[in-house]
Write a protein that holds these residues in place. Structure first.
Motif, PDB file in Angstrom:
ATOM      1  N   THR A   1       0.830  -1.212   0.000  1.00  0.00           N
ATOM      2  CA  THR A   1       0.000   0.000   0.000  1.00  0.00           C
ATOM      3  C   THR A   1       0.860   1.256   0.000  1.00  0.00           C
ATOM      4  N   THR A   2       1.932   1.244   0.804  1.00  0.00           N
ATOM      5  CA  THR A   2       2.832   2.401   0.860  1.00  0.00           C
ATOM      6  C   THR A   2       3.500   2.639  -0.492  1.00  0.00           C
ATOM      7  N   ILE A   3       3.953   1.556  -1.121  1.00  0.00           N
ATOM      8  CA  ILE A   3       4.609   1.686  -2.433  1.00  0.00           C
ATOM      9  C   ILE A   3       3.652   2.263  -3.460  1.00  0.00           C
ATOM     10  N   LEU A   4       2.426   1.730  -3.505  1.00  0.00           N
ATOM     11  CA  LEU A   4       1.444   2.193  -4.488  1.00  0.00           C
ATOM     12  C   LEU A   4       1.052   3.647  -4.241  1.00  0.00           C
ATOM     13  N   GLU A   5       0.884   4.016  -2.969  1.00  0.00           N
ATOM     14  CA  GLU A   5       0.514   5.404  -2.652  1.00  0.00           C
ATOM     15  C   GLU A   5       1.633   6.363  -3.026  1.00  0.00           C
ATOM     16  N   PHE A   6       2.880   5.967  -2.736  1.00  0.00           N
ATOM     17  CA  PHE A   6       4.002   6.827  -3.108  1.00  0.00           C
ATOM     18  C   PHE A   6       4.051   7.026  -4.617  1.00  0.00           C
ATOM     19  N   ALA A   7       3.918   5.927  -5.368  1.00  0.00           N
ATOM     20  CA  ALA A   7       3.979   6.003  -6.830  1.00  0.00           C
ATOM     21  C   ALA A   7       2.858   6.877  -7.371  1.00  0.00           C
ATOM     22  N   ALA A   8       1.654   6.715  -6.830  1.00  0.00           N
ATOM     23  CA  ALA A   8       0.520   7.500  -7.309  1.00  0.00           C
ATOM     24  C   ALA A   8       0.685   8.974  -6.970  1.00  0.00           C
ATOM     25  N   ASN A   9       1.090   9.281  -5.745  1.00  0.00           N
ATOM     26  CA  ASN A   9       1.229  10.677  -5.321  1.00  0.00           C
ATOM     27  C   ASN A   9       2.350  11.402  -6.055  1.00  0.00           C
ATOM     28  N   ASN A  10       3.354  10.647  -6.523  1.00  0.00           N
ATOM     29  CA  ASN A  10       4.470  11.256  -7.247  1.00  0.00           C
ATOM     30  C   ASN A  10       4.326  11.117  -8.760  1.00  0.00           C
ATOM     31  N   HIS A  11       3.140  10.700  -9.206  1.00  0.00           N
ATOM     32  CA  HIS A  11       2.837  10.575 -10.636  1.00  0.00           C
ATOM     33  C   HIS A  11       3.858   9.686 -11.349  1.00  0.00           C
ATOM     34  N   ALA A  12       4.235   8.585 -10.678  1.00  0.00           N
ATOM     35  CA  ALA A  12       5.140   7.623 -11.315  1.00  0.00           C
ATOM     36  C   ALA A  12       4.389   6.881 -12.412  1.00  0.00           C
ATOM     37  N   SER A  13       5.094   6.532 -13.473  1.00  0.00           N
ATOM     38  CA  SER A  13       4.467   5.772 -14.562  1.00  0.00           C
ATOM     39  C   SER A  13       4.622   4.277 -14.360  1.00  0.00           C
ATOM     40  N   ASP A  14       5.663   3.852 -13.626  1.00  0.00           N
ATOM     41  CA  ASP A  14       5.926   2.426 -13.433  1.00  0.00           C
ATOM     42  C   ASP A  14       6.507   2.173 -12.051  1.00  0.00           C
ATOM     43  N   ILE A  15       6.239   0.964 -11.541  1.00  0.00           N
ATOM     44  CA  ILE A  15       6.891   0.470 -10.328  1.00  0.00           C
ATOM     45  C   ILE A  15       7.614  -0.819 -10.705  1.00  0.00           C
TER      46      ILE A  15
ATOM     47  N   ARG B   1      11.903   0.135  -7.255  1.00  0.00           N
ATOM     48  CA  ARG B   1      12.222   1.362  -7.981  1.00  0.00           C
ATOM     49  C   ARG B   1      10.957   1.908  -8.632  1.00  0.00           C
ATOM     50  N   CYS B   2      10.901   3.226  -8.800  1.00  0.00           N
ATOM     51  CA  CYS B   2       9.787   3.889  -9.484  1.00  0.00           C
ATOM     52  C   CYS B   2      10.332   4.730 -10.630  1.00  0.00           C
ATOM     53  N   ARG B   3       9.580   4.773 -11.721  1.00  0.00           N
ATOM     54  CA  ARG B   3       9.945   5.649 -12.840  1.00  0.00           C
ATOM     55  C   ARG B   3       9.116   6.929 -12.712  1.00  0.00           C
ATOM     56  N   VAL B   4       9.786   7.990 -12.313  1.00  0.00           N
ATOM     57  CA  VAL B   4       9.144   9.291 -12.146  1.00  0.00           C
ATOM     58  C   VAL B   4       9.724  10.243 -13.181  1.00  0.00           C
ATOM     59  N   ASP B   5       8.865  10.865 -13.970  1.00  0.00           N
ATOM     60  CA  ASP B   5       9.306  11.755 -15.044  1.00  0.00           C
ATOM     61  C   ASP B   5      10.296  11.059 -15.971  1.00  0.00           C
ATOM     62  N   GLY B   6      10.055   9.783 -16.223  1.00  0.00           N
ATOM     63  CA  GLY B   6      10.858   9.045 -17.193  1.00  0.00           C
ATOM     64  C   GLY B   6      12.163   8.485 -16.668  1.00  0.00           C
ATOM     65  N   VAL B   7      12.489   8.726 -15.404  1.00  0.00           N
ATOM     66  CA  VAL B   7      13.761   8.272 -14.839  1.00  0.00           C
ATOM     67  C   VAL B   7      13.494   7.328 -13.664  1.00  0.00           C
ATOM     68  N   LEU B   8      14.121   6.148 -13.708  1.00  0.00           N
ATOM     69  CA  LEU B   8      13.974   5.196 -12.613  1.00  0.00           C
ATOM     70  C   LEU B   8      14.816   5.628 -11.418  1.00  0.00           C
ATOM     71  N   ARG B   9      14.239   5.542 -10.222  1.00  0.00           N
ATOM     72  CA  ARG B   9      15.030   5.799  -9.026  1.00  0.00           C
ATOM     73  C   ARG B   9      14.574   4.862  -7.915  1.00  0.00           C
ATOM     74  N   GLU B  10      15.541   4.427  -7.140  1.00  0.00           N
ATOM     75  CA  GLU B  10      15.255   3.484  -6.062  1.00  0.00           C
ATOM     76  C   GLU B  10      14.556   4.191  -4.922  1.00  0.00           C
TER      77      GLU B  10
END
Length: 604
Positions: free
Chosen positions: A201-215, A227-236
């Motif tokens: 749940t924490t991972i999904l909420e973080f990704a959604a709130n930061n407008h990540a495209s992928d987890i 890792r999440c892809r935020v603004d096209g860049v993957l970061r741990e």
């Protein structure tokens, strides 16, 4: 926040007005209302939602000369959280952000209270670099301490994993399907309220709130990396113990209704989660790798996405070319780019432009990413034989005026799309190529006859996504290498004199372009912050668009290469993706480094 003096309060009120959050007339009105309610003005403004908690904290930080950070959508790595014990973080309403030049960087609710800062620094035994943050922002980070896996919870996860592995090993092959259903029910009951559910749940909420495209959930030999892809860049964003892997993967499989005892072959699924008021569709792809199973989750969040061509970064010549193309009653408009380059969003924006009560629009998609009123959308389902090709055959019997095919993947789909455009339909679709010019040779590779391509395709789009500079930015003068690159790439398009500026600006769609002959150009760069890593926040497109002219038709008939087609398209006025990106960099929208990263020479 510490008790405010009268002078500080007046200064904060003035800052709220000068920053445009509240107008002068509104401030006078709110002062009267606060006095009537016998409440302090600033507390009244927040309570009545005239300003947000973040607005007040930012204004207060500006007045007190303290740097401000918005933590509402920031995820802090657990290794960083360990720099400040949880009890101290709760007691002082302070959270760690990292380390900088030997100092611990913390965000505090009471950042302007010198005594509180000194006391915390003394307790920790190290100097601090302090930022101001709102109470809601601080609490969102404090909640992240709770996702750490305690020893007792880890024992529960190990026990669950061992039970699952043992059940799978002893299950009879003939009863595999039944076993999977039974275990799914059992494990769902165990996992639903377990630590793994909280972690997911924490991972999904973080990704959604930061407008990540992928987890990306990636197993290694001794750990599990998130890792999440935020603004096209993957970061741990998180590293978890290896023991949590079986339970976390099983949880994802259960939610996506996949076989939890199948670890040898890839599986695809989907489910929906709700974060705040937004429902987010998730597409799940699970593949076996040497250290376990890798999970990639694609987030399809439609909230906050504009489908206006201008908002997506189309400007000047590209915008005019597209709008000319969609006025045609038949033919094909094709968009190219790699996965995740915004092709589908461009298609939806085109549909938004042509949608009306006078036309029948039918789409064939995999998946349907945006549900749009007034458009008949069909979801591809290969399991029941509804492929792009079969679906397209059905669509042609539904009397459509405009057809959108999510992707042309094979010769059969390409043939049907070409035939649809020949019989009076306007067809939108996408292909995977490096550039706009590469679309035409790609269709030749699929076996489409050159004369059919020349007579049906009339508008071609190539695109990539680049990161936008955040709102907090600073200007600088280009160095020698940057100046040379600008002159070489777009020097021919920049105005030659002050008299040319308006005409060139209207043609290219950019205001206040600098003169071509300069020793240096003014560029911008974002200021690095937790909510804007690297100084970037959000993305926009860089594009190249051209119409298939008579010269290009002749090249197609001769089976010319993409470079030959691109050369002619450029001579006829097409801006390449790199040129479009450089113009956006000169306008302070992105950076040259970002454009060079995304629009390589092969894609330019």
């Amino acid at each position: 926040m510490s008790v405010l003096s009268a002078n500080s309060q007046r200064a904060i009120e003035d800052q709220l007005v000068s920053s445009g959050i509240i107008s002068d007339s509104q401030m006078a009105e709110y002062k009267s209302a606060a006095a009537a309610a016998k409440q302090p003005l600033l507390a009244f403004l927040v309570a009545e939602k005239h300003i947000s908690d973040e607005d007040l904290t930012k204004a207060s930080a500006h007045v007190n000369g303290v740097p401000y950070v918005n933590l509402s959508n920031v995820f802090i790595d657990h290794k960083v959280l360990e720099l400040l014990p949880e009890d101290a973080a709760n007691r002082y309403m302070a959270v760690p952000l990292g380390e900088m030049k030997g100092r611990l960087v913390v965000a505090m609710l009471d950042a302007d209270n010198v005594q509180a800062v000194d006391f915390l620094a003394t307790k920790l035994g190290r100097p601090l670099k302090v930022y101001a943050a709102s109470e809601s922002g601080i609490r969102s980070v404090l909640a992240q301490y709770k996702t750490k896996i305690a020893a007792s919870e880890m024992a529960e996860l190990k026990s669950l994993a061992e039970a699952q592995n043992q059940a799978e090993a002893t299950a009879e092959p003939a009863h595999k399907a039944k076993s999977a259903r039974v275990k799914a029910d059992d494990i769902q009951t165990i996992v639903q309220d377990s630590p793994v559910s909280k972690v997911l749940t924490t991972i999904l909420e973080f990704a959604a709130n930061n407008h990540a495209s992928d987890i990306h959930i990636e197993p290694a030999e001794t750990e599990l990396k998130i890792r999440c892809r935020v603004d096209g860049v993957l970061r741990e964003i998180m590293t978890l113990p290896k023991e949590i892997e079986p339970a976390l993967i099983s949880r994802v499989k259960i939610l996506a209704t996949l076989k939890i005892d199948e670890h040898r072959v890839p599986q695809d699924g989907e489910f929906t989660v709700k974060v705040g008021d937004n429902a987010i569709d998730l597409r799940i792809a699970i593949s076996p790798v040497i250290w376990g199973e890798q999970v990639v989750i694609r987030l399809l969040d439609k909230s906050g996405t504009s489908l206006r061509l201008e908002d997506m970064g189309y400007k000047g010549r590209a915008l005019r070319t597209i709008r000319d193309g969609i006025k045609q009653s038949s033919g094909m408009i094709l968009t190219s780019g790699p996965t995740g380059s915004g092709k589908s969003t461009s298609m939806y924006a085109l549909l938004q432009e042509v949608k009306s009560d006078t036309v029948n629009i039918v789409t064939l998609e995999d998946p349907v990413e945006y549900k749009m009123d007034g458009i008949n959308q069909i979801q591809v389902n290969s399991a029941v034989g509804l492929t792009f090709a079969n679906g397209l055959r059905s669509i042609l019997r539904q009397d459509p005026d405009i057809i959108m095919v999510g992707e042309i993947r094979d010769k059969e789909t390409a043939d049907l799309a070409v035939q649809a455009s020949l019989t009076g339909h306007l067809v939108f679709s996408t292909l995977h190529t490096n550039s706009a010019a590469g679309i035409l040779p790609r269709l030749l590779d699929m076996g489409i006859e050159p004369f059919l391509i020349a007579s049906t395709v009339h508008t071609v789009i190539g695109q990539r996504l680049v990161r936008r500079i955040s709102s907090k930015k600073e200007d600088y003068q280009s160095d020698v290498a940057e100046t040379a690159a600008i002159k070489e790439t777009i020097g021919a398009y920049l105005p030659k004199s002050d008299e040319d500026k308006q005409k060139v600006g209207e043609d290219l769609g950019f205001e206040n372009l600098p003169l071509a002959d300069q020793n240096a150009y003014t560029l911008a760069k974002g200021i690095d912050a937790p909510d804007a890593p690297g100084g970037y926040k959000g993305r926009m497109g860089v594009y190249e668009v051209f119409n298939v002219s008579q010269k290009i038709q002749e090249l197609i008939l001769k089976r010319a290469t993409s470079s030959e087609i691109q050369k002619v398209a450029s001579s006829e006025g097409m801006l390449t993706m790199r040129q479009d990106g450089y113009l956006k960099a000169l306008s302070g929208m992105t950076t040259l480094q970002e454009v060079n990263r995304v629009a390589s020479e092969g894609a330019a």
